[in-house]
Scaffold this active site. Structure first.
Site, PDB file in Angstrom:
ATOM      1  N   ASP A  70      39.218  44.703  35.261  1.00  0.00           N
ATOM      2  CA  ASP A  70      38.439  45.718  34.986  1.00  0.00           C
ATOM      3  C   ASP A  70      36.816  45.577  35.401  1.00  0.00           C
ATOM      4  O   ASP A  70      35.948  44.507  35.521  1.00  0.00           O
ATOM      5  CB  ASP A  70      38.751  46.326  34.220  1.00  0.00           C
ATOM      6  CG  ASP A  70      37.958  47.833  33.699  1.00  0.00           C
ATOM      7  OD1 ASP A  70      37.948  49.322  34.273  1.00  0.00           O
ATOM      8  OD2 ASP A  70      37.182  47.615  32.644  1.00  0.00           O
ATOM      9  N   ARG A  71      36.672  46.127  33.691  1.00  0.00           N
ATOM     10  CA  ARG A  71      34.560  45.105  33.050  1.00  0.00           C
ATOM     11  C   ARG A  71      34.955  43.614  33.697  1.00  0.00           C
ATOM     12  O   ARG A  71      33.897  43.428  33.998  1.00  0.00           O
ATOM     13  CB  ARG A  71      33.725  45.644  31.873  1.00  0.00           C
ATOM     14  CG  ARG A  71      34.754  46.940  31.753  1.00  0.00           C
ATOM     15  CD  ARG A  71      33.560  47.908  32.790  1.00  0.00           C
ATOM     16  NE  ARG A  71      32.200  47.810  33.193  1.00  0.00           N
ATOM     17  CZ  ARG A  71      31.654  48.719  34.199  1.00  0.00           C
ATOM     18  NH1 ARG A  71      32.191  48.810  34.796  1.00  0.00           N
ATOM     19  NH2 ARG A  71      29.870  48.109  34.330  1.00  0.00           N
ATOM     20  N   HIS A 102      33.551  59.278  33.849  1.00  0.00           N
ATOM     21  CA  HIS A 102      33.169  57.831  33.453  1.00  0.00           C
ATOM     22  C   HIS A 102      32.083  57.098  33.376  1.00  0.00           C
ATOM     23  O   HIS A 102      31.188  57.065  32.824  1.00  0.00           O
ATOM     24  CB  HIS A 102      33.677  57.037  31.944  1.00  0.00           C
ATOM     25  CG  HIS A 102      35.096  56.350  32.716  1.00  0.00           C
ATOM     26  ND1 HIS A 102      35.108  56.930  34.064  1.00  0.00           N
ATOM     27  CD2 HIS A 102      34.850  54.976  32.790  1.00  0.00           C
ATOM     28  CE1 HIS A 102      36.379  56.001  34.511  1.00  0.00           C
ATOM     29  NE2 HIS A 102      35.820  54.406  34.356  1.00  0.00           N
ATOM     30  N   TYR A 133      27.613  50.205  31.835  1.00  0.00           N
ATOM     31  CA  TYR A 133      27.969  50.724  32.952  1.00  0.00           C
ATOM     32  C   TYR A 133      26.740  51.168  33.208  1.00  0.00           C
ATOM     33  O   TYR A 133      26.964  51.225  34.740  1.00  0.00           O
ATOM     34  CB  TYR A 133      28.379  52.145  31.894  1.00  0.00           C
ATOM     35  CG  TYR A 133      30.332  51.196  31.922  1.00  0.00           C
ATOM     36  CD1 TYR A 133      31.048  52.162  33.299  1.00  0.00           C
ATOM     37  CD2 TYR A 133      31.119  50.767  31.543  1.00  0.00           C
ATOM     38  CE1 TYR A 133      32.307  51.602  32.995  1.00  0.00           C
ATOM     39  CE2 TYR A 133      32.212  50.396  30.644  1.00  0.00           C
ATOM     40  CZ  TYR A 133      33.276  51.313  31.817  1.00  0.00           C
ATOM     41  OH  TYR A 133      34.282  51.111  32.120  1.00  0.00           O
ATOM     42  N   HIS A 153      47.056  50.232  35.032  1.00  0.00           N
ATOM     43  CA  HIS A 153      45.971  49.721  34.918  1.00  0.00           C
ATOM     44  C   HIS A 153      45.913  48.315  33.953  1.00  0.00           C
ATOM     45  O   HIS A 153      45.493  47.033  34.007  1.00  0.00           O
ATOM     46  CB  HIS A 153      44.692  50.442  34.725  1.00  0.00           C
ATOM     47  CG  HIS A 153      43.395  49.848  34.648  1.00  0.00           C
ATOM     48  ND1 HIS A 153      42.911  49.663  35.445  1.00  0.00           N
ATOM     49  CD2 HIS A 153      42.889  50.173  33.600  1.00  0.00           C
ATOM     50  CE1 HIS A 153      41.315  48.923  35.219  1.00  0.00           C
ATOM     51  NE2 HIS A 153      41.503  49.076  33.935  1.00  0.00           N
TER      52      HIS A 153
END
Length: 309
Positions: free
Chosen positions: A124-125, A169, A229, A289
């Protein structure tokens, strides 16, 4: 410090001016750094890390802005440059959370622990940080794994129409400073818990005490998470576009594990990644996920296969 990975040694390692990372280290052998995603901390790797520490030096940091690592203000630039001759100074707005800056953290962390070259896996990030590290620091990264993500530039290209609602988001936290932080801080457990619930293929893979640790960490890090983000809607896109225009590619062996995003959003995920990587193994997997927590034995095996290439 809260929950720890059993058997791992914890320390704080300075990586940039005024920024230290919380890191868990165990094992011996060739080094492997594991980077967590949102809305998690290094604890997401607890099962995979313990498995791989049997034959590797495993390094699990909290990214800057997350967990117990430092959380610099979003307008500061504490990056340490690249190995590719690209501009070492990110735009002033969001520089502290540019993936270029966060990737430089990880290279500095590995070097501080005695590793000039290391394998790198991110979810992910953390996968976006790993991707940027592979482009900016090819001499340092021996192998690269990215779990359930697309490169930032490509992600924005495919997020369109009603299907983009799944990524609301991303758009919320891309807004100018102020409103997103206030909205999320008003009900942080609802906000961050929503993603833990929505994205989990197996809710039991995140036990109550781990979920609580994630929510506690996120509640204390709303401004820095939003800044991370927000950077991905600005400076990170600029860096990716400049690299794509220059034809810069990932030159190390790369493994990408993804859910079947292409079927849901109408694009060829493997083709997206082939545009960036010379030596690519792209696999569509059937986990949710949070795959490192839902199928840790499988993820550890995928990483071992990568490291053998």
């Amino acid at each position: 410090m809260g929950l720890l990975i059993p058997g791992f040694d914890y320390r704080r390692v300075p990586v940039a001016d005024g920024v230290s990372l919380n890191v868990a280290v165990a094992g011996s052998g060739s080094p492997l750094v594991l980077l967590h995603g949102f809305p998690q901390t290094h604890l997401m790797w607890r099962h995979v890390a313990a498995d791989l520490a049997a034959d590797h030096t495993v390094i699990c940091p909290d990214l800057r802005g997350y967990g117990a690592s430092d959380k610099p203000a979003a307008g500061t630039d504490t990056g340490t440059g690249t190995d590719t001759g690209t501009d070492a100074t990110a735009d002033a707005e969001g520089a502290a959370y540019a993936k270029r800056t966060m990737a430089a953290d990880i290279v500095a962390l590995a070097r501080a622990l005695g590793h000039d070259r290391f394998a790198l896996a991110g979810h992910d990030r953390g996968a976006l940080v790993a991707f940027r590290a592979g482009l900016d620091h090819p001499a340092a990264i021996t192998h690269l794994a990215c779990l359930d993500v697309l490169p930032t530039l490509d992600m924005w290209d495919v997020m369109r129409g009603t299907t983009a609602a799944v990524g609301f988001h991303l758009f919320l936290m891309a807004q100018p400073p102020g409103l997103p932080e206030r909205m999320i801080a008003a009900c942080p457990d609802d906000f961050f818990g929503h993603f833990l619930d929505l994205w989990a293929g197996d809710p039991g893979a995140i036990p109550a005490e781990v979920r609580t640790a994630y929510l506690d960490a996120c509640r204390a890090a709303v401004p820095s998470i939003v800044a991370d983000y927000r950077a991905s809607a600005g400076v990170d896109v600029d860096h990716d576009r400049a690299d794509r225009d220059a034809g810069r590619r990932l030159t190390m062996p790369v493994t990408v594990l993804q859910q079947d995003w292409g079927a849901a959003l109408g694009y060829d995920a493997a083709a997206v990644w082939r545009a960036w990587a010379d030596d690519l193994e792209h696999r569509t997997v059937g986990y949710g996920h949070f795959m490192a927590e839902e199928a840790p034995a499988d993820i550890a095996e995928h990483l071992r296969e990568l490291l053998a290439r």
